[in-house]
Design a protein around this motif. Structure first.
Motif, PDB file in Angstrom:
ATOM      1  N   UNK A  11      10.516  29.724 -11.199  1.00 44.47           N
ATOM      2  CA  UNK A  11      10.142  30.816 -10.301  1.00 44.47           C
ATOM      3  C   UNK A  11      10.578  30.636  -8.856  1.00 44.47           C
ATOM      4  N   UNK A  12      11.426  29.644  -8.567  1.00 41.71           N
ATOM      5  CA  UNK A  12      11.730  29.325  -7.176  1.00 41.71           C
ATOM      6  C   UNK A  12      12.419  30.486  -6.453  1.00 41.71           C
ATOM      7  N   UNK A  13      13.418  31.102  -7.082  1.00 45.98           N
ATOM      8  CA  UNK A  13      14.114  32.205  -6.413  1.00 45.98           C
ATOM      9  C   UNK A  13      13.203  33.419  -6.279  1.00 45.98           C
ATOM     10  N   UNK A  14      12.424  33.698  -7.308  1.00 48.93           N
ATOM     11  CA  UNK A  14      11.471  34.805  -7.213  1.00 48.93           C
ATOM     12  C   UNK A  14      10.496  34.569  -6.069  1.00 48.93           C
ATOM     13  N   UNK A  15      10.046  33.335  -5.910  1.00 48.65           N
ATOM     14  CA  UNK A  15       9.140  33.011  -4.803  1.00 48.65           C
ATOM     15  C   UNK A  15       9.823  33.216  -3.457  1.00 48.65           C
ATOM     16  N   UNK A  16      11.088  32.850  -3.356  1.00 50.41           N
ATOM     17  CA  UNK A  16      11.834  33.069  -2.118  1.00 50.41           C
ATOM     18  C   UNK A  16      11.817  34.549  -1.742  1.00 50.41           C
ATOM     19  N   UNK A  17      12.035  35.408  -2.720  1.00 51.81           N
ATOM     20  CA  UNK A  17      12.023  36.842  -2.456  1.00 51.81           C
ATOM     21  C   UNK A  17      10.627  37.341  -2.102  1.00 51.81           C
ATOM     22  N   UNK A  18       9.656  36.978  -2.929  1.00 54.39           N
ATOM     23  CA  UNK A  18       8.315  37.547  -2.824  1.00 54.39           C
ATOM     24  C   UNK A  18       7.532  36.982  -1.646  1.00 54.39           C
ATOM     25  N   UNK A  19       7.717  35.689  -1.377  1.00 54.80           N
ATOM     26  CA  UNK A  19       6.910  35.046  -0.341  1.00 54.80           C
ATOM     27  C   UNK A  19       7.587  34.997   1.020  1.00 54.80           C
ATOM     28  N   UNK A  20       8.912  35.084   1.043  1.00 58.13           N
ATOM     29  CA  UNK A  20       9.612  34.920   2.316  1.00 58.13           C
ATOM     30  C   UNK A  20      10.355  36.182   2.759  1.00 58.13           C
ATOM     31  N   UNK A  21      11.357  36.572   2.008  1.00 57.66           N
ATOM     32  CA  UNK A  21      12.250  37.618   2.507  1.00 57.66           C
ATOM     33  C   UNK A  21      11.607  39.003   2.501  1.00 57.66           C
ATOM     34  N   UNK A  22      11.005  39.399   1.382  1.00 58.23           N
ATOM     35  CA  UNK A  22      10.450  40.747   1.308  1.00 58.23           C
ATOM     36  C   UNK A  22       9.299  40.983   2.282  1.00 58.23           C
ATOM     37  N   UNK A  23       8.411  40.010   2.510  1.00 58.69           N
ATOM     38  CA  UNK A  23       7.395  40.237   3.554  1.00 58.69           C
ATOM     39  C   UNK A  23       8.004  40.490   4.928  1.00 58.69           C
ATOM     40  N   UNK A  24       9.103  39.818   5.229  1.00 61.91           N
ATOM     41  CA  UNK A  24       9.769  40.055   6.514  1.00 61.91           C
ATOM     42  C   UNK A  24      10.334  41.472   6.580  1.00 61.91           C
ATOM     43  N   UNK A  25      10.969  41.902   5.491  1.00 62.50           N
ATOM     44  CA  UNK A  25      11.533  43.254   5.463  1.00 62.50           C
ATOM     45  C   UNK A  25      10.430  44.305   5.514  1.00 62.50           C
ATOM     46  N   UNK A  26       9.293  43.998   4.911  1.00 65.93           N
ATOM     47  CA  UNK A  26       8.170  44.943   4.900  1.00 65.93           C
ATOM     48  C   UNK A  26       7.585  45.188   6.288  1.00 65.93           C
ATOM     49  N   UNK A  27       7.892  44.321   7.219  1.00 66.57           N
ATOM     50  CA  UNK A  27       7.431  44.557   8.592  1.00 66.57           C
ATOM     51  C   UNK A  27       8.110  45.775   9.209  1.00 66.57           C
ATOM     52  N   UNK A  28       9.293  46.097   8.698  1.00 68.32           N
ATOM     53  CA  UNK A  28      10.070  47.206   9.260  1.00 68.32           C
ATOM     54  C   UNK A  28      10.124  48.432   8.358  1.00 68.32           C
ATOM     55  N   UNK A  29       9.886  48.240   7.057  1.00 65.65           N
ATOM     56  CA  UNK A  29      10.020  49.349   6.121  1.00 65.65           C
ATOM     57  C   UNK A  29       8.825  49.397   5.180  1.00 65.65           C
ATOM     58  N   UNK A  30       8.486  50.602   4.745  1.00 61.76           N
ATOM     59  CA  UNK A  30       7.381  50.827   3.823  1.00 61.76           C
ATOM     60  C   UNK A  30       7.913  50.686   2.399  1.00 61.76           C
ATOM     61  N   UNK A  31       7.685  49.531   1.794  1.00 63.98           N
ATOM     62  CA  UNK A  31       8.190  49.229   0.461  1.00 63.98           C
ATOM     63  C   UNK A  31       7.091  49.386  -0.574  1.00 63.98           C
ATOM     64  N   UNK A  32       7.456  49.826  -1.756  1.00 62.12           N
ATOM     65  CA  UNK A  32       6.485  50.040  -2.812  1.00 62.12           C
ATOM     66  C   UNK A  32       5.777  48.746  -3.222  1.00 62.12           C
ATOM     67  N   UNK A  33       4.533  48.888  -3.656  1.00 59.26           N
ATOM     68  CA  UNK A  33       3.782  47.763  -4.213  1.00 59.26           C
ATOM     69  C   UNK A  33       3.837  47.744  -5.732  1.00 59.26           C
ATOM     70  N   UNK A  34       4.494  48.726  -6.333  1.00 57.34           N
ATOM     71  CA  UNK A  34       4.501  48.864  -7.785  1.00 57.34           C
ATOM     72  C   UNK A  34       5.719  48.185  -8.397  1.00 57.34           C
TER      73      UNK A  34
END
Length: 298
Positions: free
Chosen positions: A144-167
């Motif tokens: 799960x390392x790459x998935x964690x990179x996306x979910x825990x690091x990159x996407x939270x940063x992007x979510x600061x600027x854009x309204x991304x789905x939770x589904x």
């Protein structure tokens, strides 16, 4: 619907059913992969990520595509592309921004923010040294390392600027070669987060253990993911395995386990050309159950 799949390039595709498609040797880009008059264009912005704790020491470029229809008051779907630099260019193998512009305009896919991520690079420690690519470690490794990179690091940063789905139903991930198995691994490990997978010429071979997936799929509890596999009959055959055979085994396992999947076998080698030319059809199939709301119906 599904131009390339109906007009002589492929045999019949039945939506929602497993099928195998065989292509001619020449792949051409259709209208949905070309700029169309009157279709609003999204915006692509490039960024740099240098602070990963999951892949420490790595640096990478990434790009964000935002469609013109994006409304910050409404959560947008997302689609991640591994080896993002190859997908984000208008003259690349998949022409993703152009395809997104056309399909979103037609209502054939939801308003979707595209996230194009390059694999990490570790800078050289000495002035005359060479940087080290982290691609195989990130992409070919199971777990799960790459998935964690996306979910825990990159996407939270992007979510600061854009309204991304939770589904999960609004999240997809795509990749080519090692990026293809990486896309599958991310969804396999976190089907609660990624429900849709596209793999071009996926490396489901023994580079870092990915050859075990067909057996695992057959034995594991079915997961709520939708999978599109594209492969070429002239793809690689080397010490790591046989790519066409590995993808056929993946398709057979997905069929046995009752997954919502499609498998397309063409004649290309280890190239993104075939997958790129049918990307509009892939995306229409992938997002086929989203509410149809073309621009002129809003």
């Amino acid at each position: 619907m599904m131009r390339n799949l109906k007009h002589g390039i492929f045999t019949m595709l039945l939506l929602g059913c497993s099928s195998q498609l065989f292509a001619q040797s020449k792949y051409e880009y259709g209208l949905d992969s070309q700029r169309q008059q009157g279709v609003p264009q999204g915006k692509v912005t490039q960024y740099r990520w240098e602070t990963s704790k999951i892949f420490p020491g790595t640096q990478r470029d990434y790009w964000i595509y935002v469609p013109s229809q994006y409304d910050k008051s409404k959560p947008a779907s997302i689609m991640i592309f591994n080896d993002g630099g190859g997908y984000v260019r208008d003259n690349g193998h998949s022409r993703v921004p152009i395809v997104f512009d056309n399909l979103i305009h037609q209502g054939k896919m939801p308003v979707t923010i595209g996230i194009f991520i390059n694999p990490g690079v570790i800078p050289a420690e000495q002035p005359d040294g060479k940087p080290r690519r982290n691609r195989s470690f990130e992409y070919d490794s199971l777990g799960n390392q790459y998935a964690r990179f996306l979910i825990e690091e990159l996407l939270p940063e992007i979510s600061k600027s854009y309204n991304l789905t939770d589904a999960a139903q609004g999240r997809a991930i795509c990749g080519l070669s090692s990026g293809g198995i990486c896309a599958f691994t991310a969804a396999w490990e976190r089907p609660d987060y990624f429900s849709k997978v596209v793999s071009y010429i996926g490396s489901f071979t023994n580079i870092r253990g990915g050859h075990v997936y067909p057996a695992i799929i057959r034995k594991a509890e079915k997961k709520p993911i939708r999978v599109f596999l594209q492969e070429g009959s002239s793809d690689l055959d080397n010490l790591f395995g046989n790519w066409p055979l590995a993808n056929q085994q993946m398709a057979a396992a997905l069929k046995y386990a009752g997954y919502d999947y499609q498998f397309v076998m063409g004649t290309e080698g280890h190239s993104g050309r075939h997958g790129g030319t049918i990307l509009p059809e892939i995306l229409e199939w992938l997002w086929r159950d989203h509410p149809k709301t073309p621009d002129n119906m809003k």
